[in-house]
Design an enzyme around this catalytic site. Structure first.
Site: not given
Ligand code: PLP
Length: 421
Positions: A138, A215, A218, A241, A379
């Site tokens: 992401h 990270d 997910q 999430k 993203c």
């Molecule tokens: N990392 C992953 C794998 C994600 O799916 C997301 C959000 O879609 C993020 C980071 C970023 O999360 P946030 O926008 O809640 O900070």
């Protein structure tokens, strides 16, 4: 199997004691109609819906206990502080951290990753050092490292995945060098669903004297997580999430690493003593939490953690795995549909393209049937480039997702085929 046939070998009402009807009834929004059709919400990977207990906790935090935290000696401030601080312990227990002191409350995973980049990486990295990520990140796990690389002269490198989205250990280890200082990867890819073997990767990263960042956005939503067993150095995720509110996230870090970090932002609540000449800082985790936090939202995150734990993360995983394998089988039967990401043991999301239509058109057309999926680059533009795709459509699975919802999606996608035929 006929594309429109429903496999009834396993009922969705009660899967191994998993009471899907009860769970669905916990989420007020799931009973609403969209364009006159029952909502089919397949966009939980972007943001999950909220159960009533979370909404109630949010309302109660404002109606019953609201006051600023940490600073007051009156009843409400103490009640608010107690409820807010209790969430650290809940989250620590939920992810197997040693204590609530390892739980930094942030505004979300993005802020948490930026914090690691600014507080750990920026003071340590030098020209030529390497930060290793995967091609399936992401943007939140790319851009913060690029910003640090620009300032330090460090180099950001990305290892590929296999064509089917599988993690490739050789591709990863081939790119670890004596200059690798940080490895930062997703627990689960938000586009491919690939589950990265983060415990094994952490061992390899540590053998190379690199920091291991996960990270977990997910990951933590789909499976039990034990950060001590994973033995990474940092694990981050966002509350929204995990069926919790927006504006809150978690940065878990090993206590000894947090203790070495400078503050991220300066302001109230993160200090020990301030004079005009100089400030000294609070101990972690408060050192990283300047200013008034998202009080009610954090308290509601605690309710979300209680909620998923009352169902059980193992039960959630096995329900979602059943739905995901059904989804693959059902969508594979749709004419001209190509699944992107079919790694064994994958989790959470089904990305796809269709020969006949752009993902944006697919999403717009099926919205008329009340079906909500995501279309775009998610993203993850470098991953789109890797597959030479501008975008994909993505359906994602949550604790309330049913096989019937994937039937509805498949039927709607056949309609897309007919429209463009
Ligand atoms: N990392 C992953 C794998 C994600 O799916 C997301 C959000 O879609 C993020 C980071 C970023 O999360 P946030 O926008 O809640 O900070």
């Amino acid at each position: 199997m006929d594309a429109n046939a429903v496999d009834t070998s396993m009922t969705t009402n009660m899967t191994g004691g998993y009471d899907i009807e009860k769970i669905r009834s916990d989420f007020p929004i799931l009973s609403r109609k969209i364009h006159g059709k029952p909502l089919v919400y397949l966009d939980s990977a972007a943001s999950a819906q909220k159960p009533k207990v979370v909404i109630d906790a949010l309302v109660s935090a404002y109606c019953d206990t609201y006051s600023n935290v940490h600073r007051g000696l009156h009843f409400l401030s103490e009640a608010s502080t107690d409820a807010y601080e209790a969430v650290r312990g809940k989250v620590a227990h939920f992810i197997g951290a040693k204590s609530g002191d390892e739980i930094v409350l942030t505004a979300g995973a993005t802020m948490a990753l930026n914090m690691i980049a600014q507080c750990w990486a920026l003071p340590r990295l030098k020209a030529g050092d390497e930060i290793l990520i995967s091609i399936a990140e992401h943007h939140a796990n790319i851009v913060p490292w690029q910003m640090v690389a620009e300032k330090t002269g460090a180099v950001l490198r990305a290892f590929p995945v296999d064509e089917d989205g599988s993690f490739n250990m050789t591709a990863f280890t081939d790119m670890i060098t004596a200059r690798t200082k940080i490895v930062s990867v997703p627990h689960v890819s938000n586009v491919l669903g690939t589950v990265f073997p983060v415990a094994e990767m952490a061992k390899i990263a540590h053998d190379a004297n690199a920091l291991m960042v996960v990270d977990g956005c997910q990951g933590v939503v789909h499976m039990p997580v034990d950060v001590q067993a994973l033995d990474a150095d940092f694990y981050v995720f966002s509350a929204h999430k995990l069926y919790g509110p927006n504006g809150v996230g978690i940065l878990w870090g090993k206590a000894e690493i947090l203790a070495e970090l400078p503050p991220f932002l300066g302001g109230g609540d993160m200090i020990d003593r301030v004079t005009i000449e100089k400030s000294t800082y609070a101990l972690p985790p408060h050192r990283f939490e300047a200013g008034t936090p998202a009080i009610a939202e954090t308290i509601a995150l605690g309710a979300a953690v209680d909620y998923v734990q009352s169902i059980g993360m193992e039960a959630i995983r096995s329900h979602e795995q059943d739905i995901l394998s059904y989804a693959h089988q059902r969508l594979s039967a749709v004419d001209g549909l190509r699944l992107i990401g079919t790694a064994v043991g994958k989790s959470g999301v089904v990305s796809f393209t269709m020969d006949c239509a752009h993902p944006h058109d697919i999403s717009t057309i099926i919205d008329n049937d009340g079906v909500a999926i995501r279309a775009g680059h998610h993203c993850a533009q470098p991953l789109m480039d890797f597959y030479d795709l501008p975008s994909t459509a993505r359906a994602s699975v949550g604790i309330y997702t049913t096989r019937e919802e994937f039937d509805a999606l498949a039927i709607s996608l056949e309609k897309v085929n007919r429209i463009f035929a």
